[in-house]
Design a protein around this motif. Structure first.
Motif, PDB file in Angstrom:
ATOM      1  N   GLU A  56       0.581  -1.180   0.246  1.00  0.00           N
ATOM      2  CA  GLU A  56      -0.134  -0.439   0.387  1.00  0.00           C
ATOM      3  C   GLU A  56       1.096   1.057   0.047  1.00  0.00           C
ATOM      4  O   GLU A  56       0.094   3.200  -0.298  1.00  0.00           O
ATOM      5  CB  GLU A  56      -0.846  -0.031   0.927  1.00  0.00           C
ATOM      6  N   PHE A  57       1.585   1.135   0.338  1.00  0.00           N
ATOM      7  CA  PHE A  57       2.598   2.201   0.184  1.00  0.00           C
ATOM      8  C   PHE A  57       2.924   3.113  -0.917  1.00  0.00           C
ATOM      9  O   PHE A  57       3.134   1.806  -2.528  1.00  0.00           O
ATOM     10  CB  PHE A  57       4.204   2.126   0.105  1.00  0.00           C
ATOM     11  N   ALA A  58       3.210   3.976  -1.237  1.00  0.00           N
ATOM     12  CA  ALA A  58       3.579   4.765  -2.649  1.00  0.00           C
ATOM     13  C   ALA A  58       5.051   4.711  -3.120  1.00  0.00           C
ATOM     14  O   ALA A  58       5.418   4.111  -2.953  1.00  0.00           O
ATOM     15  CB  ALA A  58       3.781   6.333  -2.570  1.00  0.00           C
ATOM     16  N   PRO A  59       4.552   4.239  -4.801  1.00  0.00           N
ATOM     17  CA  PRO A  59       6.349   3.586  -5.309  1.00  0.00           C
ATOM     18  C   PRO A  59       6.923   3.885  -5.248  1.00  0.00           C
ATOM     19  O   PRO A  59       8.094   3.791  -4.977  1.00  0.00           O
ATOM     20  CB  PRO A  59       5.225   2.954  -6.866  1.00  0.00           C
ATOM     21  N   SER A  60       7.001   5.544  -5.420  1.00  0.00           N
ATOM     22  CA  SER A  60       8.052   6.273  -5.070  1.00  0.00           C
ATOM     23  C   SER A  60       8.078   6.001  -4.089  1.00  0.00           C
ATOM     24  O   SER A  60       9.565   6.432  -4.122  1.00  0.00           O
ATOM     25  CB  SER A  60       7.292   7.930  -5.834  1.00  0.00           C
ATOM     26  N   VAL A  61       7.662   6.043  -2.756  1.00  0.00           N
ATOM     27  CA  VAL A  61       7.901   5.752  -1.567  1.00  0.00           C
ATOM     28  C   VAL A  61       9.414   4.753  -1.113  1.00  0.00           C
ATOM     29  O   VAL A  61      10.161   4.570  -0.641  1.00  0.00           O
ATOM     30  CB  VAL A  61       7.062   6.081  -0.267  1.00  0.00           C
ATOM     31  N   LEU A  62       8.458   4.066  -1.887  1.00  0.00           N
ATOM     32  CA  LEU A  62       9.664   2.715  -1.608  1.00  0.00           C
ATOM     33  C   LEU A  62      10.594   2.438  -2.867  1.00  0.00           C
ATOM     34  O   LEU A  62      12.216   2.499  -2.429  1.00  0.00           O
ATOM     35  CB  LEU A  62       8.645   1.265  -2.420  1.00  0.00           C
ATOM     36  N   ASP A  63      11.096   3.692  -3.827  1.00  0.00           N
ATOM     37  CA  ASP A  63      11.609   3.730  -4.360  1.00  0.00           C
ATOM     38  C   ASP A  63      13.157   4.826  -4.285  1.00  0.00           C
ATOM     39  O   ASP A  63      13.733   4.107  -3.620  1.00  0.00           O
ATOM     40  CB  ASP A  63      11.160   4.399  -6.142  1.00  0.00           C
ATOM     41  N   ALA A  64      12.401   5.732  -3.441  1.00  0.00           N
ATOM     42  CA  ALA A  64      12.985   7.072  -2.223  1.00  0.00           C
ATOM     43  C   ALA A  64      14.426   5.500  -1.450  1.00  0.00           C
ATOM     44  O   ALA A  64      14.993   6.103  -0.654  1.00  0.00           O
ATOM     45  CB  ALA A  64      12.804   7.568  -2.040  1.00  0.00           C
ATOM     46  N   LEU A  65      13.564   4.609  -1.010  1.00  0.00           N
ATOM     47  CA  LEU A  65      13.918   3.660   0.061  1.00  0.00           C
ATOM     48  C   LEU A  65      15.255   3.249   0.097  1.00  0.00           C
ATOM     49  O   LEU A  65      15.996   1.956   0.606  1.00  0.00           O
ATOM     50  CB  LEU A  65      13.102   2.781   0.718  1.00  0.00           C
ATOM     51  N   ARG A  66      15.508   2.758  -1.471  1.00  0.00           N
ATOM     52  CA  ARG A  66      16.616   1.871  -2.581  1.00  0.00           C
ATOM     53  C   ARG A  66      17.917   1.998  -1.745  1.00  0.00           C
ATOM     54  O   ARG A  66      18.709   1.345  -1.484  1.00  0.00           O
ATOM     55  CB  ARG A  66      15.889   1.408  -3.722  1.00  0.00           C
ATOM     56  N   GLN A  67      18.457   2.931  -2.300  1.00  0.00           N
ATOM     57  CA  GLN A  67      19.242   3.596  -2.051  1.00  0.00           C
ATOM     58  C   GLN A  67      19.490   3.357  -0.546  1.00  0.00           C
ATOM     59  O   GLN A  67      20.539   3.446  -0.250  1.00  0.00           O
ATOM     60  CB  GLN A  67      19.656   4.983  -2.642  1.00  0.00           C
ATOM     61  N   PRO A  68      19.052   4.501   0.872  1.00  0.00           N
ATOM     62  CA  PRO A  68      19.316   4.602   1.570  1.00  0.00           C
ATOM     63  C   PRO A  68      19.736   2.550   1.861  1.00  0.00           C
ATOM     64  O   PRO A  68      20.606   2.342   3.307  1.00  0.00           O
ATOM     65  CB  PRO A  68      18.058   5.073   2.975  1.00  0.00           C
ATOM     66  N   LEU A  69      18.707   2.018   2.060  1.00  0.00           N
ATOM     67  CA  LEU A  69      18.846   1.225   2.137  1.00  0.00           C
ATOM     68  C   LEU A  69      19.920   0.064   1.585  1.00  0.00           C
ATOM     69  O   LEU A  69      20.709  -0.760   2.190  1.00  0.00           O
ATOM     70  CB  LEU A  69      17.666  -0.086   1.807  1.00  0.00           C
ATOM     71  N   GLU A  70      20.700   0.444   0.466  1.00  0.00           N
ATOM     72  CA  GLU A  70      21.581   0.093  -0.224  1.00  0.00           C
ATOM     73  C   GLU A  70      23.281   0.772   0.422  1.00  0.00           C
ATOM     74  O   GLU A  70      24.370  -0.364   1.581  1.00  0.00           O
ATOM     75  CB  GLU A  70      21.963  -0.250  -1.637  1.00  0.00           C
ATOM     76  N   ASP A  71      23.109   1.684   0.843  1.00  0.00           N
ATOM     77  CA  ASP A  71      24.140   2.378   1.157  1.00  0.00           C
ATOM     78  C   ASP A  71      24.368   2.928   2.671  1.00  0.00           C
ATOM     79  O   ASP A  71      25.272   2.700   3.531  1.00  0.00           O
ATOM     80  CB  ASP A  71      23.829   4.072   1.121  1.00  0.00           C
ATOM     81  N   GLY A  72      23.699   2.402   3.501  1.00  0.00           N
ATOM     82  CA  GLY A  72      23.018   2.377   5.212  1.00  0.00           C
ATOM     83  C   GLY A  72      22.730   3.643   5.391  1.00  0.00           C
ATOM     84  O   GLY A  72      23.333   4.423   6.730  1.00  0.00           O
ATOM     85  N   VAL A  73      22.610   4.489   4.479  1.00  0.00           N
ATOM     86  CA  VAL A  73      23.605   6.607   4.533  1.00  0.00           C
ATOM     87  C   VAL A  73      22.458   6.956   3.730  1.00  0.00           C
ATOM     88  O   VAL A  73      22.556   6.392   2.812  1.00  0.00           O
ATOM     89  CB  VAL A  73      25.337   6.807   4.914  1.00  0.00           C
ATOM     90  N   ILE A  74      21.721   8.372   4.381  1.00  0.00           N
ATOM     91  CA  ILE A  74      20.898   9.031   3.438  1.00  0.00           C
ATOM     92  C   ILE A  74      21.933  10.550   3.281  1.00  0.00           C
ATOM     93  O   ILE A  74      22.619  10.655   4.133  1.00  0.00           O
ATOM     94  CB  ILE A  74      19.481   9.578   3.935  1.00  0.00           C
ATOM     95  N   ARG A  75      22.387  10.687   1.756  1.00  0.00           N
ATOM     96  CA  ARG A  75      23.201  11.721   1.794  1.00  0.00           C
ATOM     97  C   ARG A  75      22.404  12.568   0.744  1.00  0.00           C
ATOM     98  O   ARG A  75      21.806  11.852  -0.364  1.00  0.00           O
ATOM     99  CB  ARG A  75      24.427  11.604   0.337  1.00  0.00           C
ATOM    100  N   VAL A  76      22.205  13.873   1.592  1.00  0.00           N
ATOM    101  CA  VAL A  76      21.701  14.675   1.756  1.00  0.00           C
ATOM    102  C   VAL A  76      22.710  16.332   0.660  1.00  0.00           C
ATOM    103  O   VAL A  76      23.641  16.755   1.300  1.00  0.00           O
ATOM    104  CB  VAL A  76      21.085  15.912   2.258  1.00  0.00           C
ATOM    105  N   SER A  77      22.428  16.278  -0.648  1.00  0.00           N
ATOM    106  CA  SER A  77      23.084  17.845  -0.620  1.00  0.00           C
ATOM    107  C   SER A  77      22.324  18.607  -1.578  1.00  0.00           C
ATOM    108  O   SER A  77      21.713  18.341  -2.573  1.00  0.00           O
ATOM    109  CB  SER A  77      24.298  17.145  -2.159  1.00  0.00           C
ATOM    110  N   ARG A  78      22.365  20.211  -1.028  1.00  0.00           N
ATOM    111  CA  ARG A  78      21.961  21.217  -1.358  1.00  0.00           C
ATOM    112  C   ARG A  78      22.479  22.315  -1.577  1.00  0.00           C
ATOM    113  O   ARG A  78      23.710  21.723  -1.322  1.00  0.00           O
ATOM    114  CB  ARG A  78      21.052  21.484  -0.231  1.00  0.00           C
ATOM    115  N   ALA A  79      22.215  22.756  -2.280  1.00  0.00           N
ATOM    116  CA  ALA A  79      23.350  24.578  -2.914  1.00  0.00           C
ATOM    117  C   ALA A  79      24.168  25.064  -1.355  1.00  0.00           C
ATOM    118  O   ALA A  79      24.936  24.716  -1.994  1.00  0.00           O
ATOM    119  CB  ALA A  79      22.385  25.757  -3.183  1.00  0.00           C
TER     120      ALA A  79
END
Ligand SMILES: [Zn+2]
Length: 503
Positions: free
Chosen positions: A304-327
């Motif tokens: 029932e989770f939105a596909p885009s939400v599950l997609d956004a989970l893939r990279q963090p699960l793979e890397d064990g970290v969430i990297r955010v880069s802003r201006a």
């Protein structure tokens, strides 16, 4: 006159020191804030003025300029209010420079002069270092978790002004009553029957293997998942500190206690990308994945989770970290979770029982498509959860207690530690070859499954890791046996209703 007051801002789960420089000079009356303030930070202008007036101090007549240094980074939130107010009073000569020496200030101001808590007090105090730090009363217990600075709680700006003028000493505010968040530990002994799922939970905990449970409503999937954190060892010091910072940065009150047990987070399936992965504002608020780091992230009703939400989970699960880069900045948030998901085999939930499912074909196909193969492939363990039968509910023996299973998990984790990892799920490439060689019959079994196209290369590595964990739990030494590999394959079986991925 110029004042220079230490404070801090939080981004992600990290605090960053900020110096609030205030200049009061001749010119048209007014207040300007420079140094990349965001909207809420700019609004400090009105809060600070009202709070100063509420503290019965007159507002400076001249032109006030506030610079937030370093000027190259974006300043977010309202946590600099208190430092700005103190800076204005020092720059205007209403407070002595000596009085604020070695003091840092954190907190939002109400229009009536109340000093209010802001999210992230733990990383904020951590960024200040040394000296003393003035914080809102409600934040004092959490602020005291950070070693180093002396914590000075204040309730209002007028109280602070009185203390800094030497009219009174620091007020001994009673510690706010901690929200009793200590939940009774859920015990596995409460679970009747379900031998396969119990086994899967034990293996998941021992090897940090992601687990998918598929079964009809009422089978007890949530009850089982919520017992997983109890099987995990206490957090190590560094993990505990990290989890504490993340929870604080997310604005959760810790009640003055460090997190010492693995967290359990169960976001609802309507959760957005931001709620799950974090972000949203310039402050980069941690999401559920980071809050669950070093613990369990439970996604109930996975389909029932939105596909885009599950997609956004893939990279963090793979890397064990969430990297955010802003201006204007880059930051990292932890995302080392043990992922446990549950879903119904089909929209009506009955696909597991022959002839019972009433779902139209189109609906069924859409339901199955919602789970992308790559996400499904992350689960090392995939088990069917059936409704316990009547006999088990009425007369079944209580299962093993959490304490007993947790002891085996701890021993298995100790063996993983000897391989240089926290858990077997982290073993990759050459390390896996070294620690999980195969006996000839295990080799033969895997060859058969691979030739039949029922296992991918990635799946093979996952099966070997799980087989190794099974061996660790059983106290088995040496190359993997066909029995271990066979059980690992079973625990990764095609689950009812979910298809399209090689087991
Ligand atoms: Zn159905």
């Amino acid at each position: 006159m110029l004042a220079s007051i230490p404070s801090a801002i939080v981004r992600g789960a990290d605090g960053h020191p900020v110096t609030v420089e205030v200049h009061v000079g001749a010119g048209l009356p007014g207040l300007t804030i420079v140094g990349l303030p965001d909207a809420s930070c700019r609004e400090a202008r009105d809060r600070v003025r009202a709070a100063v007036l509420a503290a019965q101090v007159k507002w400076p007549v001249g032109r006030i300029t506030i610079n937030l240094a370093p000027s190259g980074t974006r300043k977010t939130g309202s946590g600099l209010d208190l430092a700005m107010a103190v800076g204005v009073l020092v720059a205007n000569g209403d407070l002595d420079t000596e009085a604020v020496r070695d003091l840092a200030f954190l907190g939002e101001l109400g229009l009536d002069g109340t000093v209010r808590p802001v999210p992230g007090i733990v990383p904020l105090v951590d960024a200040v270092r040394g000296g003393s730090v003035v914080v809102p009363v409600a934040s004092a217990p959490d602020a005291a978790l950070v070693e180093g600075p002396v914590v000075r709680p204040v309730a209002t700006l007028s109280e602070l002004v009185a203390v800094l003028r030497g009219d009174m000493g620091w007020v001994d505010h009673p510690a706010p009553t901690a929200s009793a968040s200590v939940k009774a530990m859920l015990d596995l002994a409460d679970v009747r029957g379900q031998p396969v799922v119990r086994r899967a939970l034990e293996v998941a905990a021992a090897g940090a293997h992601h687990l998918l449970m598929v079964g009809p409503p009422g089978a007890g999937k949530t009850m089982l998942a919520s017992r997983l954190p109890g099987l995990l060892p206490d957090l190590e010091r560094a993990q505990a500190m990290e989890a504490t910072r993340v929870h604080s940065a997310a604005g959760l009150n810790l009640g003055g206690g460090m997190l010492s047990r693995p967290p359990f987070r169960a976001p609802h399936h309507t959760a957005t990308n931001v709620a799950l992965v974090g972000g949203g504002t310039e402050a980069m608020r941690p999401g559920e994945v980071s809050l669950a780091s070093s613990g369990v992230l439970f996604l109930d009703e996975l389909a029932e989770f939105a596909p885009s939400v599950l997609d956004a989970l893939r990279q963090p699960l793979e890397d064990g970290v969430i990297r955010v880069s802003r201006a204007k900045f880059a930051t990292e948030l932890p995302a080392r979770v043990l992922l446990v998901a549950a879903m119904n085999p089909c929209p009506c939930g009955e696909a597991g029982r022959p002839g019972a499912c009433r779902c139209p074909d189109g609906l069924l196909a859409r339901y199955r498509r919602r789970l992308s193969g790559p996400l499904l492939d992350r689960f090392d363990l995939r088990v069917d959860v059936l409704r316990p039968d009547v006999e088990q509910l009425l007369g079944g023996q209580p299962g093993e207690a959490t304490e007993v299973v947790a002891a085996r998990v701890e021993a298995a984790r100790a063996r993983a530690g000897e391989r240089g990892v926290r858990a077997n799920a982290e073993l990759a490439g050459p390390a896996l070859d070294r620690w999980a060689p195969l006996q000839p019959d295990a080799h033969e079994l895997l060859a058969t499954v691979l030739r039949a196209g029922r296992l991918s290369a990635r799946g093979l590595a996952r099966v070997r890791r799980v087989a190794l964990t099974l061996g660790d739990l059983a106290g088995h030494e040496g190359p993997l046996s066909a029995g271990q590999v066979g059980t690992a394959l079973q625990l990764r079986a095609e689950v009812a209703g979910v298809q399209g991925v090689a087991a």
